[in-house]
Design an enzyme around this catalytic site. Sequence first.
Site, PDB file in Angstrom:
ATOM      1  N   SER A 179       0.668  -0.901   0.225  1.00  0.00           N
ATOM      2  CA  SER A 179      -0.153   0.294  -0.372  1.00  0.00           C
ATOM      3  C   SER A 179       0.327   1.367   0.152  1.00  0.00           C
ATOM      4  CB  SER A 179      -1.058   0.367   1.283  1.00  0.00           C
ATOM      5  OG  SER A 179      -0.086  -0.104   2.203  1.00  0.00           O
ATOM      6  N   HIS A 207      -5.360  -3.891  -2.301  1.00  0.00           N
ATOM      7  CA  HIS A 207      -4.560  -3.019  -3.375  1.00  0.00           C
ATOM      8  C   HIS A 207      -4.524  -3.412  -5.361  1.00  0.00           C
ATOM      9  CE1 HIS A 207      -4.557   0.239  -0.015  1.00  0.00           C
ATOM     10  NE2 HIS A 207      -3.829   0.169   0.317  1.00  0.00           N
ATOM     11  N   LYS A 238     -11.757   0.244  -2.005  1.00  0.00           N
ATOM     12  CA  LYS A 238     -10.918   1.197  -2.944  1.00  0.00           C
ATOM     13  C   LYS A 238     -11.730   1.150  -4.037  1.00  0.00           C
ATOM     14  CE  LYS A 238      -7.637   0.710   0.562  1.00  0.00           C
ATOM     15  NZ  LYS A 238      -8.303  -0.355   1.722  1.00  0.00           N
TER      16      LYS A 238
END
Length: 392
Positions: A179, A207, A238
């Site tokens: 990240s 991610h 996300k």
Amino acid sequence: MIWMENELKLMADASLERSLHISSPVSGSPGYTLRGEQVLLNLSSNDYLGLSQHPAILEVMREALLTEGAGSGASRHVTGNRASYSRLEEALADWQNCEAALVLANGYMANSGVISALVGRGDVVFSDQLNHASIVDGIVLSRAEHARYRHNDMEHLRTLLDKYRDKRRKLIVTDAVFSMDGDQAPLRELAALKREYGAMLMMDEAHSGGIYGGRGEGLSHELGLQDDVDIHMGTFSKSFGVYGAYICGSRMLIRWLVNKARPLIYSTALPPSIVAGITKALVLVQEEHWRRERLCAASRLFRSLLCDAGFNIGAGDSPIVPLIVGDNDLALRFSRALEEEGILAVAIRPPTVPDGTARIRFSLSAVHSDKELTHAAVRIHNIGLRLGVLRS
């Protein structure tokens, strides 16, 4: 409680104190945010695919809010487990090509809950030293031995696996895409070591989910290694633009977690409107391939612009682009200078990153245009020269 004041002063003196800032989306201008009265190009959001303001997601959330209420009212083990949860989990299992799935409140609870449910005293967890804090805290809660291996160093991991080969249970856990650095874990080597030493392998795709894979399944699918991963973890906060997290794996794994994952058992279920939004986002992630393609192109462009300018941005091809400056105060000054130039890019400092590696963490989105990123790179370059990060 004077000790707090003393500790906070030490943090401030070291440019390590944090504070909260109010940001708001800008209607009709995706990729921008409002701070105070200033509109800023948002290069700090994890909204990678630009779905957080998608009209179709907002509409299904509005409908669920009006028909099912604001909250779920209880944990999933009591009365909070609506039918929409089961439908979503079936869709997630199909998406990940796994037997079953489980939805949890957020990524932190998923990692901390799953790890502490899988291992305990007498066991060992092998964890990359740059793994997310939620993984570290899950290991601490589990009371298992914590064997940290140097970042992406497979020889070091092998040494630790040899050292702890007689432990009862062995779990290898890693971020797929890290990240704060934006680089990838060596999944092929990890899968081979997992098989050789009889360990479980857990992959955090927070991610990488939505970004890699033919339908956005994640990096393990992109590399064809999904069957080597025993525990697939990902988030909806996300690329999905909503909130929550998932675990995918075997039916036996999910049965175990339903009975042993304390954050699931002792937390109120996600509101029905959130579950509805996730369900719609899952469809869009799979169908709107152009978002992945656009994000990939934006990442290549922005990385090449900063690299050509002479910045240290590390390795990788992800939309996470770290501009390493080293000094904490310099990172803060760089971030403030960017904001004055109309760019929001937050300074990341220890303990989030190792000492001496403070950075500006740029995070791109499919909604950013080439023109916006090119203009931003010019301003970043000029600030780098002015602050001495670059030499003319």
